[in-house]
Design an enzyme around this catalytic site. Structure first.
Site, short mmCIF file in Angstrom:
data_model
loop_
_atom_site.label_atom_id
_atom_site.label_comp_id
_atom_site.label_asym_id
_atom_site.label_seq_id
_atom_site.Cartn_x
_atom_site.Cartn_y
_atom_site.Cartn_z
N HIS A 271 -11.03 -4.50 10.25
CA HIS A 271 -11.53 -4.29 8.89
C HIS A 271 -12.81 -3.47 8.84
CE1 HIS A 271 -8.71 -7.58 8.29
NE2 HIS A 271 -8.73 -7.32 7.00
N GLU B 116 0.80 -1.23 0.00
CA GLU B 116 0.00 0.00 0.00
C GLU B 116 0.83 1.27 0.00
OE1 GLU B 116 -1.01 -2.64 1.46
OE2 GLU B 116 -3.09 -2.86 0.85
#
Lengths: 393, 360
Positions: free
Chosen positions: B159, B90
């Site tokens: 998440h 990322e």
């Protein structure tokens, strides 16, 4: 000019009858200088490469003078910044580049203006070689409206066409550089991106992420580690399990280069740029260099290294001295000529400093400008609810 | 229309073909049922077709058709150059996307969920958001960061975080949070055409939900202005402000409340930053009551910001009661269904809060 003086002094001699002319040193004219010479340069250490840059570098007189001028300008500009900082006219962060001039000058000599370059916070040298004037650099350091970023950026945030700063977060510029290279490949423009980082940043994880993607997608990115032996106060031996920074790209070929020799740097950068342009993907270069100043102006730079070490590099490896000796011993320039250049540069830097100290600070009305690009004006909240400021693109 | 024309004229430059034939209308029904997923897909497809500088990169966006199938078919149509599968990096690929935007491209950088954007947040804030300001206008960063945000179903604490407040805190970013298919398409097209970094917060649970899309919204030029809220339902008794999935919850609550004679005005923020406070103020000056509804945590959140802004503005004097915030519970998201259900605002929580605010 000197020939004219000789004529005048001889005429004076005849007129006055005195031997006035004897003291005028008639120097050689330009046609006496060697126009071009070939120099042996240090061999580069290679990683995953069959061949490296050539062992000889050609230098014309013009190039020699140009590199000299560039390096001397950066040197004097950085020393002026040191002075202004100590006078508290420059504030905040100021990371000086003196000692490392051969890197910036050599790289710029090897690439095209339309190639791209991005570096970290020790950026003043590259800001200059990429085309920003000394005036605009010093005025940015002093936070004036005539600065290249209108005083909004400061030392670490100066930009120019094909130059993406000046980046404050250690290592963050490396993925950015790989992205610029991606844009080059995407647009098929045969340009490369030179992405610089230091020995300290070489341990950032995002570098290895960038190496992976650059190699995977064959991005035309030249990753260059300017190894000046110290990441702030930490020597390379104390920071890195492997100090062979040119090998850290693992599957990416690498070169280790003498970063104090502008010709070495130029030949290596040329080699690297050709490699990338041929579509082979990225390449890593380690420039072994040295900074005379501490990490920044708040670091005296002697708590983690000895003054003897600094003095040794200055006397044996100074990049400007190395080039000067080459030019003089090969009759490619005269001592006076170089001295004239020094004087002219000092004046240029002095004038720029004069501008940088007298130019007004940016007007308060511009405080909130440049938040968004191509946007209608927006209102920005000031420090209190009644303070409504304007932001223009 | 005028805005999209301005956008077109500004952004046209090299890549957009000079002659754009509108030609005949496609033969589609006047309105159509389109899922949020398909609306997002259409937006990206149309913008990639319109401007060859636009490209998509992220994990699984190409050959997998997108982790949530949002980019289905795009790789097949546009190929490797314009739809790029990245490794799980990322920080690296967000930085690469930002760098490519600096050098003239218009990337769409997908985070598989915004939870993973935390790994890359330095690139979003320090490299993207602040650069135009630091360079005094020399260096623009036309990039869109998109992906699902907030709670899903059963994916637990790591998440499920909502990042609206985190990103909306920072000057230099635009933060957009669509609710329905029309929002998704119009706002994503606007975000891609915007020359600034835009954080585009989608919602995984909304991807499969179909909405009616007007004929106008099916046009290839259809964009929704960033920074403007929409009044989804008119009402006189109380104002409800929300974004993303909870707009739907507000409308459901409003339908129930209507049976009790309480008429709610429901405002869909659409954009978190810059926030359309004027629309909220105008509504509050009419209804005298305000409830904010969001999925994120209460502290320093979107509702907290709305409260502060209302207090600082003209609408304060029209309030008959303090503003009420309905938010996610101030805990990491638990896994067990019963616990998860009680960690987020339910319709009954909204109804309860409205009645408390109205003192009925």
């Amino acid at each position: 000019m000197k020939a004219m003086l000789a004529i005048i002094s001889n005429a004076l001699c005849r007129i006055t009858g005195k031997n006035v002319g004897a003291r005028v040193v008639v120097s050689r004219s330009f046609t006496d200088f060697t126009p071009q010479a070939t120099f042996d340069i240090k061999q580069c250490d290679l990683h995953r490469l069959e061949e490296g840059p050539p062992l000889k570098a050609e230098l014309t007189r013009e190039q020699g003078l140009q590199y000299y001028r560039t390096m001397q300008t950066v040197r004097r500009m950085e020393l002026k910044a040191d002075q202004l900082y100590k006078q508290k006219i420059i504030r905040g962060f100021c990371h000086l580049y003196d000692g490392q001039e051969a890197c910036a000058a050599g790289i710029e000599a090897a690439i095209n203006r339309s190639d791209h370059l991005i570096t970290a916070y020790r950026a003043h040298g590259y800001t200059y070689t990429r085309g920003v004037t000394i005036k605009e650099i010093l005025a940015e350091l002093t936070g004036r409206k005539g600065g290249v970023a209108k005083g909004k950026g400061g030392s670490m945030h100066m930009y120019a066409p094909y130059f993406y700063g000046g980046n404050g977060i250690v290592g963050a510029q490396v993925p950015l550089g790989a992205g610029i290279a991606l844009a080059c490949r995407y647009q098929g423009n045969n340009q490369v991106c030179v992405t610089l980082y230091g020995d300290g940043a070489a341990n950032q994880g995002q570098l290895f992420e960038s190496f992976n993607m650059a190699a995977l997608w064959k991005l035309p990115c030249i990753f260059i580690c300017e190894n000046n032996r110290y990441g702030m106060g930490t020597s390379v031996e104390r920071a890195s399990a492997s100090t062979d920074y040119y090998k850290r790209g693992d599957f990416i070929p690498g070169l280790r280069v003498d970063g104090m020799d502008v010709l070495c740097v130029r030949e290596a950068a040329k080699f690297a740029a050709d490699y990338c342009r041929s579509g082979k993907g990225p390449i890593v270069m380690e420039l072994q260099t040295y900074r005379y100043h501490g990490h920044s102006m708040s670091d005296p730079g002697v708590s983690y290294r000895t003054r003897e070490e600094i003095q040794e590099v200055r006397s044996k490896n100074d990049p400007i001295t190395v080039l000067k000796e080459r030019l003089l011993s090969n009759n490619m320039a005269s001592a006076e000529e170089l001295k004239d250049i020094d004087v002219a540069i000092r004046k240029e830097v002095e004038d720029a400093a004069q501008f940088a100290t007298s130019d007004p600070e940016p007007p308060l009305e511009q405080l909130c400008n440049h938040i968004f690009c191509n946007n209608p004006p927006v209102e920005v909240r000031g420090t209190n609810p009644w303070s409504k400021l304007q932001s223009v693109s | 229309m005028a805005l999209s024309l301005r956008c077109f004229l500004r952004c046209g430059k090299n890549a957009v073909s000079a002659v754009r034939q509108r030609g005949f209308h496609r033969s589609v029904p006047a309105a159509a049922q389109v899922t949020v997923r398909d609306a997002l897909n259409q937006a990206m497809d149309e913008e990639m077709e319109r401007d060859e500088r636009v490209f998509l990169m992220g994990e699984e966006v190409a050959q997998y058709d997108g982790a949530y199938k949002v980019s289905r078919g795009l790789w097949k149509k546009y190929g490797d150059k314009r739809v790029i599968d990245t490794p799980i990096s990322e920080m690296g690929f967000a930085g690469i996307a930002v760098g490519s935007a600096m050098a003239g491209l218009r990337p769409i950088c997908e985070f598989m969920t915004f939870n993973f954007s935390m790994q890359a947040i330095d690139q979003v804030i320090n490299s993207a958001a602040k650069t135009y300001y630091m360079s005094a206008g020399l260096q623009a960063v036309p990039i869109v960061f998109r992906g699902p945000n907030g709670a899903s179903a059963g994916v637990a604490a790591q998440h499920s975080q909502c990042f609206a407040a985190w990103y909306a805190h920072c000057p230099g970013l635009k933060v957009v949070s669509p609710w329905n298919a029309e929002d998704a398409k119009g706002l994503l097209k606007a975000a891609i055409r915007d020359d600034n970094p835009v954080v585009f917060l989608e919602n995984e649970l909304m991807y499969g939900v179909p909405f009616e899309m007007s004929e106008e919204s099916q046009s290839k030029d259809f964009t929704i202005p960033i920074g403007k809220a929409k009044i989804e339902r008119q009402g006189n008794h109380i104002t409800m402000v929300s974004h993303s999935r909870f707009v739907g919850h507000c409308l459901d609550a409003a339908a129930v409340l209507a049976k009790d004679g309480i008429e709610c005005e429901v405002i869909n923020l659409r954009t978190i930053r810059p926030m359309d406070v004027e629309s909220i103020e105008a509504s509050v000056m009419k209804t005298n009551h305000l409830v904010t509804v969001e999925g994120g945590w209460p502290q320093f959140g979107v509702g907290a910001e709305i409260c502060a802004r209302i207090m600082e503005g003209p609408a304060f004097n029209y309030l008959d009661a303090p503003v009420t915030r309905v938010t996610g519970v101030d805990i990491p998201m638990p896994y067990a269904k019963i616990l998860e259900d009680h960690s987020l605002p339910q319709i009954k929580d909204i109804i309860f809060s409205v009645k408390k605010t109205l003192n009925v």
